[in-house]
Design a protein around this motif. Structure first.
Motif, short mmCIF file in Angstrom:
data_model
loop_
_atom_site.label_atom_id
_atom_site.label_comp_id
_atom_site.label_asym_id
_atom_site.label_seq_id
_atom_site.Cartn_x
_atom_site.Cartn_y
_atom_site.Cartn_z
N LEU A 1 1.28 -1.49 -7.47
CA LEU A 1 2.32 -1.20 -6.48
C LEU A 1 3.67 -1.48 -7.11
O LEU A 1 3.79 -2.29 -8.02
CB LEU A 1 2.17 -2.09 -5.25
N ASN A 2 4.69 -0.81 -6.57
CA ASN A 2 6.07 -1.20 -6.83
C ASN A 2 6.85 -1.04 -5.54
O ASN A 2 6.28 -0.66 -4.51
CB ASN A 2 6.69 -0.38 -7.98
N GLU A 3 8.11 -1.34 -5.59
CA GLU A 3 8.90 -1.38 -4.36
C GLU A 3 8.97 -0.02 -3.67
O GLU A 3 9.06 0.07 -2.45
CB GLU A 3 10.32 -1.86 -4.71
N GLU A 4 8.90 1.06 -4.45
CA GLU A 4 9.08 2.39 -3.87
C GLU A 4 7.76 3.09 -3.50
O GLU A 4 7.75 4.01 -2.68
CB GLU A 4 9.83 3.31 -4.85
N LYS A 5 6.68 2.68 -4.10
CA LYS A 5 5.41 3.40 -3.90
C LYS A 5 4.99 3.37 -2.43
O LYS A 5 5.09 2.33 -1.77
CB LYS A 5 4.31 2.79 -4.76
N THR A 6 4.51 4.50 -1.92
CA THR A 6 4.12 4.59 -0.52
C THR A 6 2.69 5.10 -0.40
O THR A 6 2.17 5.77 -1.28
CB THR A 6 5.05 5.53 0.26
N TYR A 7 2.09 4.73 0.73
CA TYR A 7 0.80 5.28 1.14
C TYR A 7 0.93 5.77 2.57
O TYR A 7 1.72 5.22 3.36
CB TYR A 7 -0.30 4.21 1.09
N GLU A 8 0.13 6.78 2.91
CA GLU A 8 0.18 7.31 4.28
C GLU A 8 -0.89 6.66 5.13
O GLU A 8 -2.04 6.48 4.71
CB GLU A 8 -0.03 8.83 4.28
N CYS A 9 -0.50 6.30 6.36
CA CYS A 9 -1.45 5.79 7.35
C CYS A 9 -1.53 6.80 8.49
O CYS A 9 -0.54 7.03 9.21
CB CYS A 9 -0.99 4.44 7.89
N ALA A 10 -2.71 7.42 8.64
CA ALA A 10 -2.93 8.37 9.73
C ALA A 10 -3.75 7.76 10.86
O ALA A 10 -4.23 8.48 11.74
CB ALA A 10 -3.60 9.62 9.18
N GLY A 11 -3.94 6.45 10.82
CA GLY A 11 -4.71 5.78 11.88
C GLY A 11 -6.17 5.60 11.55
O GLY A 11 -6.85 4.74 12.11
N LYS A 12 -6.70 6.41 10.63
CA LYS A 12 -8.11 6.33 10.25
C LYS A 12 -8.23 6.68 8.77
O LYS A 12 -7.55 7.58 8.28
CB LYS A 12 -8.96 7.28 11.09
N PHE A 13 -9.11 5.91 8.08
CA PHE A 13 -9.29 6.12 6.65
C PHE A 13 -10.79 6.25 6.37
O PHE A 13 -11.59 5.46 6.86
CB PHE A 13 -8.71 4.92 5.88
N TRP A 14 -11.14 7.27 5.57
CA TRP A 14 -12.55 7.54 5.32
C TRP A 14 -12.92 7.18 3.87
O TRP A 14 -12.20 7.50 2.93
CB TRP A 14 -12.87 9.02 5.54
N ILE A 15 -14.06 6.49 3.75
CA ILE A 15 -14.69 6.33 2.44
C ILE A 15 -16.02 7.06 2.56
O ILE A 15 -16.97 6.58 3.20
CB ILE A 15 -14.91 4.85 2.07
N LYS A 16 -16.06 8.26 1.98
CA LYS A 16 -17.19 9.16 2.14
C LYS A 16 -17.42 9.41 3.64
O LYS A 16 -16.57 9.96 4.30
CB LYS A 16 -18.42 8.62 1.43
N THR A 17 -18.53 8.94 4.18
CA THR A 17 -18.81 9.20 5.60
C THR A 17 -18.51 8.00 6.49
O THR A 17 -18.84 8.01 7.68
CB THR A 17 -20.30 9.58 5.78
N TRP B 1 -5.25 -0.88 12.87
CA TRP B 1 -5.12 -1.42 14.23
C TRP B 1 -4.30 -0.45 15.11
O TRP B 1 -4.51 -0.36 16.31
CB TRP B 1 -4.47 -2.82 14.21
N ASN B 2 -3.41 0.31 14.47
CA ASN B 2 -2.62 1.34 15.17
C ASN B 2 -3.33 2.68 14.96
O ASN B 2 -2.93 3.50 14.14
CB ASN B 2 -1.20 1.36 14.63
N THR B 3 -4.41 2.86 15.72
CA THR B 3 -5.26 4.02 15.47
C THR B 3 -4.57 5.34 15.79
O THR B 3 -4.83 6.35 15.13
CB THR B 3 -6.55 3.92 16.30
#
Length: 596
Positions: free
Chosen positions: A336-352, A358-360
């Motif tokens: 990570l660094n100060e600028e790097k971002t990830y998207e949160c869409a409320g749900k994350f999948w690992i395969k199935t 918490w903010n679904t």
């Protein structure tokens, strides 16, 4: 005829000589006993007629940081039983034992066991109960003739001035065991009381005074004739704690009937200003050396385990407070660094397999690490944890003190647990899965810590890589007030992390409390710059647990506060509000605001 008379005379002379020699030997023996052995037999006679009654020394006082008395002693009585003096007739003996069980509310099996153990030393009194009321003493005295072997003696009784306040810190007393007599060597006899947990245990050698005694001359029936001599008892040392009675009382009041813990510690000193565990117990129940069976059943039958000191013995998943470690690990390893971002869409999948934030709905959108700490975004840290992998997560967890005790000066501290790939394969015989990493990255799963370990984590952040050893004993004084020993702050842990990482973590923790959208905004105080982190810990056995960890002020950290409430639901609600009130009280004390 003449020969017969001579024979008779010879026999008479022989008898006479024999009798004379016997009398001579007796006279010589009497002379030897009267002259040579007189001193030894006089001493033996004195031992039979002179009895030493011990005078137990008052235990030293335990006071808070301002000198307010938390534990002291007052005069009282104890009752013991001399096994040798019990009736020889088995029926009479059983009748007396049964009477004592009823009068003193004793456990019959316990008393029978103690008497059975006493066969090697039948003249040594078996302690039955201390802290006797005057009414009970009077009833026992009335029946003394019916109860041979009964012994009533003076003894200081431990008094806890504020009842259950700080019970887990202060501890309680119990009768000294054979192993403890050997360990402490010298100043203990059967029936003495020693500390069993808490400060009463760790400061035993200081709190225990020096026993005195009274030499009493008695007649053949054991009646007192006169006092031959007296040696005064010397009281124990005074233990000054780091606790602040007012702050401790406020923390326990805020916990109320909830199950949980609150800790307040000086960030730079390690002085524990409050160490509250709920539910509590009354240490006065143990003050007489033995708790009654009714009270003991109340304690051990309580599913909330009031005897457990939750601040250092209860193991919980740390929840989202652990995201501080995940963020630090990713920043330090370059994931990570100060600028790097990830998207949160409320749900994350690992395969199935789906993993929710918490903010679904609708999720947090695109976040950098500072924003992710402010909003406690789960999916951001899922992705961060997967980029690190379990080995790095475990390494940084241990670097920040998880899995090892803090070194507090109280007994029975738990170490917690940091799960690893090797541990899972060895214990469960199955491999580590990405889902395990996802759970660990937000402080869930098999990762376990005590509330005090969370205090150390916040201290490392507040002091940027240093953590002081937490302690409850401030100093030890003799009865005249002279300082015998003083505890000074000691850095117990140092870790090397880039200044830019500490700065970013602090910004995120400040925003969590001070931005209206931060999950910890309910801990916001207008006149104190609070930095903190919420935790909502999933609980497979019921409602979620709630925690909040904070330090203040941002500019020059002085205090760490951690609240953990079992079944407290969201950490940003009740746990944050409780911590806010704790910090308000601390701030009032620091500014000299009178108690409200």
């Amino acid at each position: 005829m003449i020969s017969r008379e001579l024979s008779l005379h010879r026999r008479i002379n022989a008898v006479a000589w024999t009798v004379g020699a016997g009398f001579l030997l007796m006279l010589l023996r009497f002379g030897y006993l009267q002259i040579v052995e007189a001193g030894r037999y006089r001493a033996a006679a004195d031992e039979n007629s002179i009895r030493l009654f011990p005078l137990s020394a008052p235990r030293g006082e335990i006071v808070d940081r301002h000198g307010e008395v938390l534990a002291t002693s007052r005069p009282s009585f104890r009752v013991s039983l001399v096994p040798r003096q019990l009736p020889e007739d088995e029926s009479d003996r059983e009748q007396e034992v049964s009477a004592l069980v009823g009068l003193l509310d004793l456990d019959a099996e316990w008393l029978a066991g103690r008497l059975a153990e006493s066969w090697e030393n039948p003249l040594t009194p078996v302690r039955l109960q201390g802290g006797l009321s005057t009414d009970l003493v009077a009833r026992l005295e009335e029946r003394r003739l019916e109860l041979p072997g009964l012994l009533i003696e003076e003894e200081p009784l431990r008094v806890y001035r504020h009842g259950s306040l700080a019970a887990h810190v202060l501890g309680y007393l119990g009768e000294v065991s054979l192993a403890e007599m050997q360990e402490f060597a010298g100043n203990y006899v059967a029936g003495d009381l020693v500390g069993k947990i808490g400060v009463e245990l760790v400061a035993e050698r200081w709190l225990k005074g020096v026993n005195g005694g009274v030499e009493v001359e008695t007649d053949a029936k054991g009646h007192q004739i006169k006092i031959r001599g007296r040696r005064a008892a010397r009281p124990g040392a005074r233990i000054v704690l780091t606790l602040d009675r007012r702050l401790q009382e406020r923390c326990e009041e805020l916990l109320g009937d909830r199950v949980g813990a609150i800790i307040v510690m000086g960030a730079k000193t390690g002085e524990l200003l409050a160490l509250a565990s709920s539910p509590r117990f009354d240490p006065g129940w143990f003050a007489g050396g033995r708790i009654t069976m009714a009270r003991w059943r109340t304690l051990i039958g309580d599913a909330k385990t009031p005897l457990q000191h939750r601040t250092i013995q209860a193991l919980y998943s740390p929840g989202s407070i652990f995201k501080i470690v995940t963020a630090a690990a990713a920043l330090e390893t370059g994931e990570l660094n100060e600028e790097k971002t990830y998207e949160c869409a409320g749900k994350f999948w690992i395969k199935t397999w789906p993993y929710d934030c918490w903010n679904t709905m609708p999720g947090h959108g695109w976040l950098n690490v500072e924003q992710a700490i402010v909003h406690s975004c789960d999916i951001f840290f899922y992705k961060t944890g997967l980029s690190l992998k379990v080995d790095q997560l475990a390494r940084y967890a241990e670097l920040f003190g998880f899995g090892e005790p803090t070194g507090i000066d109280l007994p029975s501290e738990k170490s917690g647990h940091v799960p690893t790939r090797e541990w899972k394969e060895r214990v469960f015989h199955i491999p580590w899965f990405p889902g395990n990493t996802v759970q660990m990255s937000i402080g869930q799963g098999a990762l376990l810590s005590t509330p005090l370990q969370l205090v150390r984590l916040l201290d490392l952040v507040a002091l940027e890589g240093r953590a002081v050893r937490p302690h409850v004993v401030k100093r030890i004084e003799d009865p005249a007030g002279r300082v015998l020993q003083e505890v000074t702050p000691q850095v117990a842990k140092r870790i090397a992390v880039a200044p830019s990482t500490w700065a970013l973590l602090k910004r995120g923790l400040w925003g969590c409390v001070n931005y209206r959208t931060g999950t910890g905004y309910r801990a916001h105080l207008a006149d104190l710059s609070v930095c903190g982190k919420t935790s909502t810990i999933q609980n497979p056995h019921g409602e979620d647990h709630a925690a909040f960890a904070a330090f203040a002020p941002l500019e020059d950290p002085e205090v760490i506060a951690v609240t953990f409430i079992e079944h407290g639901l969201a950490g940003g609600n009740i746990a944050a509000l409780v911590t806010r009130s704790v910090l308000e009280t601390w701030h009032d004390i620091e500014r000299g605001v009178p108690e409200r």
